[in-house]
Design a protein around this motif. Structure first.
Motif, PDB file in Angstrom:
ATOM      1  N   PRO A 187      44.418  53.030  42.182  1.00  0.00           N
ATOM      2  CA  PRO A 187      43.056  52.458  43.168  1.00  0.00           C
ATOM      3  C   PRO A 187      41.968  53.509  42.936  1.00  0.00           C
ATOM      4  CG  PRO A 187      44.936  53.267  44.342  1.00  0.00           C
ATOM      5  CD  PRO A 187      45.520  53.088  43.198  1.00  0.00           C
ATOM      6  N   ARG A 188      42.336  54.788  42.475  1.00  0.00           N
ATOM      7  CA  ARG A 188      41.256  55.763  42.572  1.00  0.00           C
ATOM      8  C   ARG A 188      40.239  55.335  41.122  1.00  0.00           C
ATOM      9  NH1 ARG A 188      44.891  60.851  41.256  1.00  0.00           N
ATOM     10  NH2 ARG A 188      45.703  59.353  40.077  1.00  0.00           N
ATOM     11  N   THR A 189      40.719  54.510  40.264  1.00  0.00           N
ATOM     12  CA  THR A 189      39.719  53.955  39.232  1.00  0.00           C
ATOM     13  C   THR A 189      38.838  53.078  39.833  1.00  0.00           C
ATOM     14  OG1 THR A 189      41.219  52.228  38.792  1.00  0.00           O
ATOM     15  CG2 THR A 189      41.611  54.222  37.468  1.00  0.00           C
ATOM     16  N   ALA A 190      39.050  52.205  40.884  1.00  0.00           N
ATOM     17  CA  ALA A 190      38.098  51.465  41.512  1.00  0.00           C
ATOM     18  C   ALA A 190      36.763  52.318  41.870  1.00  0.00           C
ATOM     19  CB  ALA A 190      38.747  50.747  42.748  1.00  0.00           C
ATOM     20  N   LEU A 191      37.004  53.694  42.267  1.00  0.00           N
ATOM     21  CA  LEU A 191      36.061  53.995  42.736  1.00  0.00           C
ATOM     22  C   LEU A 191      35.024  54.827  41.940  1.00  0.00           C
ATOM     23  CD1 LEU A 191      37.838  56.332  45.402  1.00  0.00           C
ATOM     24  CD2 LEU A 191      36.787  54.368  45.757  1.00  0.00           C
ATOM     25  N   LEU A 192      35.170  54.533  40.536  1.00  0.00           N
ATOM     26  CA  LEU A 192      34.466  54.993  39.403  1.00  0.00           C
ATOM     27  C   LEU A 192      33.313  54.127  39.277  1.00  0.00           C
ATOM     28  CD1 LEU A 192      37.154  56.119  36.914  1.00  0.00           C
ATOM     29  CD2 LEU A 192      35.868  57.653  38.601  1.00  0.00           C
ATOM     30  N   PRO A 193      31.917  54.716  38.982  1.00  0.00           N
ATOM     31  CA  PRO A 193      30.892  53.873  38.687  1.00  0.00           C
ATOM     32  C   PRO A 193      30.806  53.245  37.364  1.00  0.00           C
ATOM     33  CG  PRO A 193      30.244  56.296  38.290  1.00  0.00           C
ATOM     34  CD  PRO A 193      31.794  56.209  38.694  1.00  0.00           C
ATOM     35  N   ASP A 194      30.088  52.198  37.274  1.00  0.00           N
ATOM     36  CA  ASP A 194      30.052  51.476  36.002  1.00  0.00           C
ATOM     37  C   ASP A 194      29.939  52.202  34.777  1.00  0.00           C
ATOM     38  OD1 ASP A 194      30.801  49.266  37.617  1.00  0.00           O
ATOM     39  OD2 ASP A 194      28.749  48.279  37.508  1.00  0.00           O
ATOM     40  N   ALA A 195      28.785  53.355  34.882  1.00  0.00           N
ATOM     41  CA  ALA A 195      28.659  53.966  33.877  1.00  0.00           C
ATOM     42  C   ALA A 195      29.695  54.743  33.201  1.00  0.00           C
ATOM     43  CB  ALA A 195      27.533  55.144  34.082  1.00  0.00           C
ATOM     44  N   ARG A 196      30.660  55.272  34.024  1.00  0.00           N
ATOM     45  CA  ARG A 196      31.668  56.041  33.609  1.00  0.00           C
ATOM     46  C   ARG A 196      32.796  54.999  32.857  1.00  0.00           C
ATOM     47  NH1 ARG A 196      34.830  57.963  31.123  1.00  0.00           N
ATOM     48  NH2 ARG A 196      36.239  59.611  31.632  1.00  0.00           N
ATOM     49  N   LEU A 197      32.788  53.833  33.413  1.00  0.00           N
ATOM     50  CA  LEU A 197      33.768  52.794  32.757  1.00  0.00           C
ATOM     51  C   LEU A 197      33.296  52.524  31.365  1.00  0.00           C
ATOM     52  CD1 LEU A 197      34.457  50.585  36.046  1.00  0.00           C
ATOM     53  CD2 LEU A 197      35.843  52.153  34.955  1.00  0.00           C
ATOM     54  N   ASP A 198      31.969  52.253  31.462  1.00  0.00           N
ATOM     55  CA  ASP A 198      31.270  52.079  30.119  1.00  0.00           C
ATOM     56  C   ASP A 198      31.386  52.951  29.193  1.00  0.00           C
ATOM     57  OD1 ASP A 198      30.376  49.666  31.079  1.00  0.00           O
ATOM     58  OD2 ASP A 198      28.616  50.125  31.524  1.00  0.00           O
TER      59      ASP A 198
ATOM     60  N   ILE B 267      36.306  43.514  42.883  1.00  0.00           N
ATOM     61  CA  ILE B 267      37.104  43.037  43.914  1.00  0.00           C
ATOM     62  C   ILE B 267      38.159  42.412  43.196  1.00  0.00           C
ATOM     63  CG2 ILE B 267      37.384  41.397  46.014  1.00  0.00           C
ATOM     64  CD1 ILE B 267      34.658  41.924  46.469  1.00  0.00           C
ATOM     65  N   GLY B 268      38.174  41.543  42.201  1.00  0.00           N
ATOM     66  CA  GLY B 268      39.099  41.093  41.534  1.00  0.00           C
ATOM     67  C   GLY B 268      39.895  41.774  40.593  1.00  0.00           C
ATOM     68  N   ARG B 269      39.658  43.121  40.446  1.00  0.00           N
ATOM     69  CA  ARG B 269      40.720  43.984  39.450  1.00  0.00           C
ATOM     70  C   ARG B 269      41.881  44.376  40.262  1.00  0.00           C
ATOM     71  NH1 ARG B 269      35.772  48.574  38.314  1.00  0.00           N
ATOM     72  NH2 ARG B 269      34.316  46.926  37.805  1.00  0.00           N
ATOM     73  N   MET B 270      42.932  44.442  39.476  1.00  0.00           N
ATOM     74  CA  MET B 270      44.160  44.895  40.099  1.00  0.00           C
ATOM     75  C   MET B 270      44.155  46.328  40.512  1.00  0.00           C
ATOM     76  SD  MET B 270      46.674  42.752  40.340  1.00  0.00           S
ATOM     77  CE  MET B 270      46.530  40.979  40.069  1.00  0.00           C
ATOM     78  N   SER B 271      43.305  46.890  40.379  1.00  0.00           N
ATOM     79  CA  SER B 271      43.207  48.445  40.689  1.00  0.00           C
ATOM     80  C   SER B 271      42.580  48.286  42.486  1.00  0.00           C
ATOM     81  CB  SER B 271      42.347  49.452  39.820  1.00  0.00           C
ATOM     82  OG  SER B 271      40.980  48.757  39.795  1.00  0.00           O
ATOM     83  N   PHE B 272      41.986  47.250  42.584  1.00  0.00           N
ATOM     84  CA  PHE B 272      41.458  46.816  43.934  1.00  0.00           C
ATOM     85  C   PHE B 272      42.416  46.143  44.910  1.00  0.00           C
ATOM     86  CE2 PHE B 272      38.745  45.200  47.265  1.00  0.00           C
ATOM     87  CZ  PHE B 272      37.799  46.321  47.487  1.00  0.00           C
ATOM     88  N   GLN B 273      43.547  45.842  44.287  1.00  0.00           N
ATOM     89  CA  GLN B 273      44.580  45.212  44.971  1.00  0.00           C
ATOM     90  C   GLN B 273      45.094  46.086  46.369  1.00  0.00           C
ATOM     91  OE1 GLN B 273      46.240  41.962  45.211  1.00  0.00           O
ATOM     92  NE2 GLN B 273      44.517  41.710  44.341  1.00  0.00           N
ATOM     93  N   VAL B 274      45.297  47.423  46.083  1.00  0.00           N
ATOM     94  CA  VAL B 274      45.626  48.135  47.313  1.00  0.00           C
ATOM     95  C   VAL B 274      44.532  48.092  48.408  1.00  0.00           C
ATOM     96  CG1 VAL B 274      46.375  50.408  48.015  1.00  0.00           C
ATOM     97  CG2 VAL B 274      47.427  49.583  45.857  1.00  0.00           C
TER      98      VAL B 274
END
Length: 320
Positions: free
Chosen positions: A31-42, A87-94
């Motif tokens: 779930p910590r990955t859900a907190l990262l900004p889009d720029a970091r994911l890109d 919201i749809g990501r599995m990392s947001f399920q928790v």
């Protein structure tokens, strides 16, 4: 192994075993990955793509590559490579699931509360199902709307009906109504949201990823496994938590802090979900397989006529 020679798409853990898949999903549902900004994911996506192209930035370590792949798998769709909605990501399920489930378990006594929280839950589920569909099978806005309305209606009918039916039943039985509604809705929501796969078939490939055709039977198998996984994901928290809360509410200190019962359930459900999200996703391999002999006759005949007996199994992404 040098970072430059690393096969970034090769599974880090053995995906043919439950424990291998469990380690993988603990990694990508963090779930910590859900907190990262889009720029970091890109940035992570760019590094993964550079690795695939064989042009890594100088000084890139293996650990940096593994972390970039973790972020990529957690946030980008495996079929399209597009960034998925948060919201749809599995990392947001928790975080998402613990809040909604906790309040469904807390506010189960009155019909308006049941209706509201079941509606919130099905809205959340519809977005998760759409986000994690097999993207090779497009779905129209109308079909999304029909799936959403049908699943929400099923959940509400089940919850309200059982809520009224259990008024004279033991208190614990009434606490289990939310789970019954969630399970019933999952049996409708997921197949409806992915109806195109059932109607037109899902793309199947050989072990090297070469497309062989589309199979409706493969779609049914994949969707069935996803339904089982989703119900399993919710079951421990929604079945065990009511038992725990019923016993805890007998203590005097709990009777003095009724306003905290909701937050307590949210946090405790979160503990269940931290383990159950990856565990439920790991029950079946994401790259599902099916024997050629079990495919539709026309597809089976096509594969045999073109490839002979060399292909025994076909493979497809079942979604999550």
């Amino acid at each position: 192994m040098a970072a430059s020679s690393l096969d970034i798409d090769a599974p880090r853990w053995d995906q043919s075993t439950f424990m291998g898949r469990l380690k993988h999903f603990f990694n990508v549902t963090d779930p910590r990955t859900a907190l990262l900004p889009d720029a970091r994911l890109d940035e992570a996506k760019a590094l993964v793509q550079s690795c695939r192209a064989g042009s890594l930035p100088p000084g890139t370590t293996e650990e940096q590559l593994f972390y970039a792949k973790k972020l990529y798998d957690s946030a980008f769709h495996p079929d399209t490579g597009d960034r998925m909605n948060l919201i749809g990501r599995m990392s947001f399920q928790v975080p998402g699931g613990m809040a909604i489930t906790g309040f469904m378990l807390q506010f189960y006594r009155t019909v308006p509360a049941v209706v509201f929280w079941q509606w919130v839950n099905q809205s959340f589920n519809a977005l998760v199902n759409y986000t994690n569909r097999n993207a090779a099978s497009p779905i129209t806005p109308k079909q999304i709307g029909v799936a959403y309305v049908t699943a929400t209606s099923t959940a509400l009918a089940t919850a309200v009906g059982l809520n009224l039916y259990t008024k004279k039943a033991p208190p614990l039985v009434a606490r289990w109504v939310p789970f019954a509604a969630v399970a019933a809705a999952n049996c409708v929501n997921i197949p409806m949201m992915r109806q195109q796969e059932v109607l037109n078939g899902i793309a199947v490939t050989d072990e090297n990823g070469n497309k062989l055709g589309a199979s409706k039977k493969a779609a049914v198998k994949g969707i069935t496994q996803v339904v089982i996984s989703r119900i399993t994901m919710a079951a421990p928290g929604m079945i065990i938590m009511p038992i725990i809360m019923q016993r805890m509410e007998k203590f005097k200190f709990m009777q003095k802090i009724t306003f905290l019962h909701g937050p307590i359930q949210v946090m405790m459900v979160g503990v269940f979900l931290i383990f159950m999200v990856p565990a439920a996703c790991s029950i079946f391999p994401q790259q599902c397989s099916m024997a050629v002999s079990k495919l539709e006759p026309e597809l089976r005949e096509y594969i045999v006529s073109k490839y002979g007996e060399s292909i025994k199994y076909v493979y497809f992404n079942k979604g999550l």
